[in-house]
Structures are given as C-alpha cells and as structure tokens.
Design a protein around this motif. Sequence first.
Motif, PDB file in Angstrom:
ATOM      1  N   LYS A  38       2.016  12.074  17.240  1.00 58.22           N
ATOM      2  CA  LYS A  38       0.741  11.550  16.754  1.00 58.22           C
ATOM      3  C   LYS A  38       0.254  12.287  15.519  1.00 58.22           C
ATOM      4  CE  LYS A  38      -0.911   9.641  21.142  1.00 58.22           C
ATOM      5  NZ  LYS A  38      -1.997   9.634  22.155  1.00 58.22           N
ATOM      6  N   SER A  39       0.650  13.558  15.391  1.00 64.66           N
ATOM      7  CA  SER A  39       0.225  14.346  14.238  1.00 64.66           C
ATOM      8  C   SER A  39       0.959  13.941  12.960  1.00 64.66           C
ATOM      9  CB  SER A  39       0.449  15.840  14.499  1.00 64.66           C
ATOM     10  OG  SER A  39       1.837  16.143  14.562  1.00 64.66           O
ATOM     11  N   TRP A  40       2.019  13.138  13.092  1.00 66.25           N
ATOM     12  CA  TRP A  40       2.785  12.706  11.924  1.00 66.25           C
ATOM     13  C   TRP A  40       2.068  11.592  11.153  1.00 66.25           C
ATOM     14  CZ3 TRP A  40       7.878  11.872  15.159  1.00 66.25           C
ATOM     15  CH2 TRP A  40       8.314  13.114  15.641  1.00 66.25           C
ATOM     16  N   TYR A  41       1.084  10.987  11.799  1.00 65.11           N
ATOM     17  CA  TYR A  41       0.416   9.819  11.218  1.00 65.11           C
ATOM     18  C   TYR A  41      -0.980  10.156  10.709  1.00 65.11           C
ATOM     19  CZ  TYR A  41       4.082   7.126  13.521  1.00 65.11           C
ATOM     20  OH  TYR A  41       5.306   6.634  13.931  1.00 65.11           O
ATOM     21  N   THR A  42      -1.364   9.474   9.671  1.00 63.16           N
ATOM     22  CA  THR A  42      -2.720   9.547   9.138  1.00 63.16           C
ATOM     23  C   THR A  42      -3.376   8.187   9.304  1.00 63.16           C
ATOM     24  OG1 THR A  42      -2.087  11.207   7.499  1.00 63.16           O
ATOM     25  CG2 THR A  42      -4.129   9.986   7.095  1.00 63.16           C
ATOM     26  N   LYS A  43      -4.544   8.183   9.910  1.00 63.84           N
ATOM     27  CA  LYS A  43      -5.285   6.938  10.084  1.00 63.84           C
ATOM     28  C   LYS A  43      -6.112   6.663   8.838  1.00 63.84           C
ATOM     29  CE  LYS A  43      -8.341   4.606  13.388  1.00 63.84           C
ATOM     30  NZ  LYS A  43      -9.139   4.776  14.644  1.00 63.84           N
ATOM     31  N   ALA A  44      -6.140   5.423   8.405  1.00 59.00           N
ATOM     32  CA  ALA A  44      -6.892   5.049   7.211  1.00 59.00           C
ATOM     33  C   ALA A  44      -7.543   3.697   7.438  1.00 59.00           C
ATOM     34  CB  ALA A  44      -5.970   5.016   5.989  1.00 59.00           C
ATOM     35  N   TYR A  45      -8.366   3.301   6.490  1.00 59.84           N
ATOM     36  CA  TYR A  45      -9.087   2.034   6.619  1.00 59.84           C
ATOM     37  C   TYR A  45      -9.018   1.262   5.315  1.00 59.84           C
ATOM     38  CZ  TYR A  45     -12.881  -1.324   7.148  1.00 59.84           C
ATOM     39  OH  TYR A  45     -13.605  -2.479   7.206  1.00 59.84           O
TER      40      TYR A  45
ATOM     41  N   LEU B 138       0.817  -1.216   0.000  1.00 59.80           N
ATOM     42  CA  LEU B 138       0.000   0.000   0.000  1.00 59.80           C
ATOM     43  C   LEU B 138       0.850   1.265   0.000  1.00 59.80           C
ATOM     44  CD1 LEU B 138      -2.735  -0.868   2.688  1.00 59.80           C
ATOM     45  CD2 LEU B 138      -2.917  -1.087   0.206  1.00 59.80           C
ATOM     46  N   GLY B 139       2.046   1.176   0.564  1.00 53.84           N
ATOM     47  CA  GLY B 139       2.863   2.361   0.794  1.00 53.84           C
ATOM     48  C   GLY B 139       3.353   3.039  -0.473  1.00 53.84           C
ATOM     49  N   ASN B 140       3.373   4.353  -0.437  1.00 54.23           N
ATOM     50  CA  ASN B 140       3.955   5.191  -1.496  1.00 54.23           C
ATOM     51  C   ASN B 140       3.194   5.090  -2.821  1.00 54.23           C
ATOM     52  OD1 ASN B 140       5.851   7.172  -2.067  1.00 54.23           O
ATOM     53  ND2 ASN B 140       7.553   5.924  -1.326  1.00 54.23           N
ATOM     54  N   LYS B 141       1.886   4.931  -2.726  1.00 54.19           N
ATOM     55  CA  LYS B 141       1.058   5.015  -3.938  1.00 54.19           C
ATOM     56  C   LYS B 141      -0.390   5.347  -3.551  1.00 54.19           C
ATOM     57  CE  LYS B 141       0.307  -0.016  -4.351  1.00 54.19           C
ATOM     58  NZ  LYS B 141       0.575  -1.197  -5.196  1.00 54.19           N
ATOM     59  N   ARG B 142      -1.098   5.950  -4.488  1.00 50.47           N
ATOM     60  CA  ARG B 142      -2.500   6.327  -4.295  1.00 50.47           C
ATOM     61  C   ARG B 142      -2.700   7.185  -3.054  1.00 50.47           C
ATOM     62  NH1 ARG B 142      -3.062   0.707  -5.531  1.00 50.47           N
ATOM     63  NH2 ARG B 142      -3.641   0.388  -7.727  1.00 50.47           N
ATOM     64  N   GLY B 143      -1.763   8.089  -2.803  1.00 53.87           N
ATOM     65  CA  GLY B 143      -1.894   9.021  -1.694  1.00 53.87           C
ATOM     66  C   GLY B 143      -1.490   8.474  -0.339  1.00 53.87           C
TER      67      GLY B 143
ATOM     68  N   LYS C 284      -9.486  -5.153   3.837  1.00 52.79           N
ATOM     69  CA  LYS C 284      -8.750  -6.365   4.179  1.00 52.79           C
ATOM     70  C   LYS C 284      -8.096  -6.279   5.548  1.00 52.79           C
ATOM     71  CE  LYS C 284      -7.583  -7.564  -0.605  1.00 52.79           C
ATOM     72  NZ  LYS C 284      -6.454  -7.787  -1.558  1.00 52.79           N
ATOM     73  N   PHE C 285      -7.558  -5.087   5.890  1.00 49.42           N
ATOM     74  CA  PHE C 285      -6.731  -4.961   7.094  1.00 49.42           C
ATOM     75  C   PHE C 285      -7.409  -4.184   8.219  1.00 49.42           C
ATOM     76  CE2 PHE C 285      -4.043  -4.264   3.233  1.00 49.42           C
ATOM     77  CZ  PHE C 285      -3.654  -5.581   3.089  1.00 49.42           C
ATOM     78  N   GLY C 286      -8.529  -3.543   7.942  1.00 51.51           N
ATOM     79  CA  GLY C 286      -9.140  -2.682   8.936  1.00 51.51           C
ATOM     80  C   GLY C 286      -8.381  -1.370   9.055  1.00 51.51           C
ATOM     81  N   ASP C 287      -8.332  -0.809  10.263  1.00 52.65           N
ATOM     82  CA  ASP C 287      -7.621   0.453  10.478  1.00 52.65           C
ATOM     83  C   ASP C 287      -6.114   0.249  10.368  1.00 52.65           C
ATOM     84  OD1 ASP C 287      -9.984   1.816  10.955  1.00 52.65           O
ATOM     85  OD2 ASP C 287      -9.926   1.450  13.120  1.00 52.65           O
ATOM     86  N   TYR C 288      -5.441   1.231   9.783  1.00 56.30           N
ATOM     87  CA  TYR C 288      -3.986   1.235   9.753  1.00 56.30           C
ATOM     88  C   TYR C 288      -3.520   2.691   9.760  1.00 56.30           C
ATOM     89  CZ  TYR C 288      -4.342   2.271   4.725  1.00 56.30           C
ATOM     90  OH  TYR C 288      -4.642   2.852   3.515  1.00 56.30           O
ATOM     91  N   TYR C 289      -2.213   2.893   9.940  1.00 56.12           N
ATOM     92  CA  TYR C 289      -1.634   4.241   9.999  1.00 56.12           C
ATOM     93  C   TYR C 289      -0.511   4.345   8.982  1.00 56.12           C
ATOM     94  CZ  TYR C 289      -4.187   4.912  14.380  1.00 56.12           C
ATOM     95  OH  TYR C 289      -5.186   5.047  15.322  1.00 56.12           O
ATOM     96  N   HIS C 290      -0.412   5.521   8.360  1.00 55.06           N
ATOM     97  CA  HIS C 290       0.687   5.737   7.425  1.00 55.06           C
ATOM     98  C   HIS C 290       1.334   7.099   7.686  1.00 55.06           C
ATOM     99  CE1 HIS C 290      -1.781   8.292   4.563  1.00 55.06           C
ATOM    100  NE2 HIS C 290      -2.747   7.586   5.101  1.00 55.06           N
ATOM    101  N   ALA C 291       2.625   7.182   7.354  1.00 51.98           N
ATOM    102  CA  ALA C 291       3.400   8.380   7.653  1.00 51.98           C
ATOM    103  C   ALA C 291       4.633   8.436   6.762  1.00 51.98           C
ATOM    104  CB  ALA C 291       3.820   8.386   9.123  1.00 51.98           C
ATOM    105  N   CYS C 292       5.289   9.592   6.772  1.00 48.92           N
ATOM    106  CA  CYS C 292       6.571   9.757   6.074  1.00 48.92           C
ATOM    107  C   CYS C 292       7.547  10.378   7.059  1.00 48.92           C
ATOM    108  CB  CYS C 292       6.411  10.632   4.829  1.00 48.92           C
ATOM    109  SG  CYS C 292       7.925  10.760   3.830  1.00 48.92           S
ATOM    110  N   ILE C 293       8.082   9.543   7.943  1.00 48.63           N
ATOM    111  CA  ILE C 293       8.953  10.007   9.027  1.00 48.63           C
ATOM    112  C   ILE C 293      10.409   9.786   8.629  1.00 48.63           C
ATOM    113  CG2 ILE C 293       9.584   9.655  11.447  1.00 48.63           C
ATOM    114  CD1 ILE C 293       6.674   8.712  11.875  1.00 48.63           C
ATOM    115  N   ILE C 294      11.229  10.796   8.891  1.00 45.91           N
ATOM    116  CA  ILE C 294      12.649  10.708   8.565  1.00 45.91           C
ATOM    117  C   ILE C 294      13.489  10.970   9.825  1.00 45.91           C
ATOM    118  CG2 ILE C 294      12.445  11.258   6.117  1.00 45.91           C
ATOM    119  CD1 ILE C 294      13.502  13.988   8.493  1.00 45.91           C
ATOM    120  N   LYS C 295      14.748  10.547   9.792  1.00 49.34           N
ATOM    121  CA  LYS C 295      15.689  10.805  10.876  1.00 49.34           C
ATOM    122  C   LYS C 295      16.373  12.137  10.584  1.00 49.34           C
ATOM    123  CE  LYS C 295      16.227   8.301  13.711  1.00 49.34           C
ATOM    124  NZ  LYS C 295      15.468   8.061  14.977  1.00 49.34           N
TER     125      LYS C 295
END
Length: 252
Positions: A219-226, A186-191, A229-240
Amino acid sequence: MEELSYDFKVRKHKIEEILDNTDTVKEVDQFPNNEGFTYTNGYKAWAGAIFVDLRDSTSLFTEQEDVEIAKVVRGFTSEIIEMLRSGTEDKELKEIGIRGDCVFAVYSAPTKSDVYEIANRAFHINTYMKMLNKLLLDRDLPEIKAGIGLSISPTLAVKAGRKNSGINNLVWIGKSVATAAKLSDLGNKRGIQPIVMSKLFYDNMIELQVKKNSNKEPKSWYTKAYDEKFGDYYHACIIKEKFDDWINTGMK
C-alpha cells in the motif's frame, strides 16, 4: 466528387434489419468466446482495460529520422503486445490493438485475481520500459516514456461492423476502456508516476497484492490523487524485481 456506389434505398432495409434484430443483451459473469458474439446479441460483464500511451510522441515523430522512429515504435509496441497477450485464452483477452501511439488490451475480469493479473502485466511493462531505454541508449536512439492506465467496470460489449465484410470488432460501452485510456494520459508527467489506476481497480486488486507480498508494504507503493474528471485514483512506479535485477546486471 462523384456519387458513391452506395444504394441508399437498398441499405435502408439493411439498417432496419440491424435496428429490429438486435434483441438480446445478457448480463453474464464472464464474456463468452468471441464466437459467442453475433450481430443480434450483446453481453454485459466486468471488463478490465490497460492502455500504454507513449509520452511526447509528437516531439519524437517530428525531431527524429524516419528509420529511428520506426525502430523506437516497433521496440515499444512489439514486446508490450507480447506481455499483454502472454498466457491468455480467448475468454480472458477480449481485444488487443494499437491506437495511434498507444497499445491497449481489454480483458474479461470477473474476479479480483483477474484484476490483479492485469495489474501484474502493467508492472512487467513498466519494467520493460527500463530495458528498452537501455537498448535504445546503446544504439544512440532517443529514450522514451509511457503512461500506463488501468480501469475496470461493468461493460457492455457488442459486435459491430458489417456482416460478411470481414470488417468488424467489439465495441466496449462503459467506463473501463474510456477511463483506462484517459488515465494513461496522466501517467509519467507532471509528477504522476507511470502506472495510474482507477480507485475501483485499486480496491479490487490491492488485497491480493498485499497477500502476495506479506513481507512488504504494497500500500505504501501507491500515491492517492484526485482529478476532477475521474475522482480518486492511484499512481505508482512498480517494477518486477527479478526482471529489474537482470537489467541492472547487464542483461546477459
């Protein structure tokens, strides 16, 4: 096709030995060293998995010259493997490998700090992708993207293969590995941002991330999505940040 040199009458007895001698599955806090796995036992414990999946690899493999493909794939896999294995011991890192265009690792994860450490590897890998693309661009090689999937669950691990053949591996039976693999897709495609984690993974690491970044709002770094197949999940673009600053200042 000629018959294989497979003596099915003899092998029937071997199969019966396998079916009859697998006698114990132990629920443990943490998976043992690999030497603790035999062909007659199994262990169930919390496992965490991370999958790093190359995006649009079909186009890369069909549109580029073989030498260019080899350079990109080696640049992608070598350092990700290094970040997945760095600082680990046998009891922590249970498996690391490559499946097609995906690099993955499975860890024993009995504590929330273990879960956070897996997430921290994902943050490093996400930052490394920026470094790699700069190096690829400098060499007129195609830039690439990746999806990074993260998941945890109670997982059954059994040693599978053939005894004394040198061909064996741990088989992971549970949601952690399968879900991480699917979330990486799912990562890095379709938003969806590059780092994608299951709700259970997020719930078990976010408090520690908040504690480690008390002057920020993780917590503000993450976006909750649904997903169906997987139910709720979280996505982010966190860097060091330190790593990213070095990249931005010329990598000298």
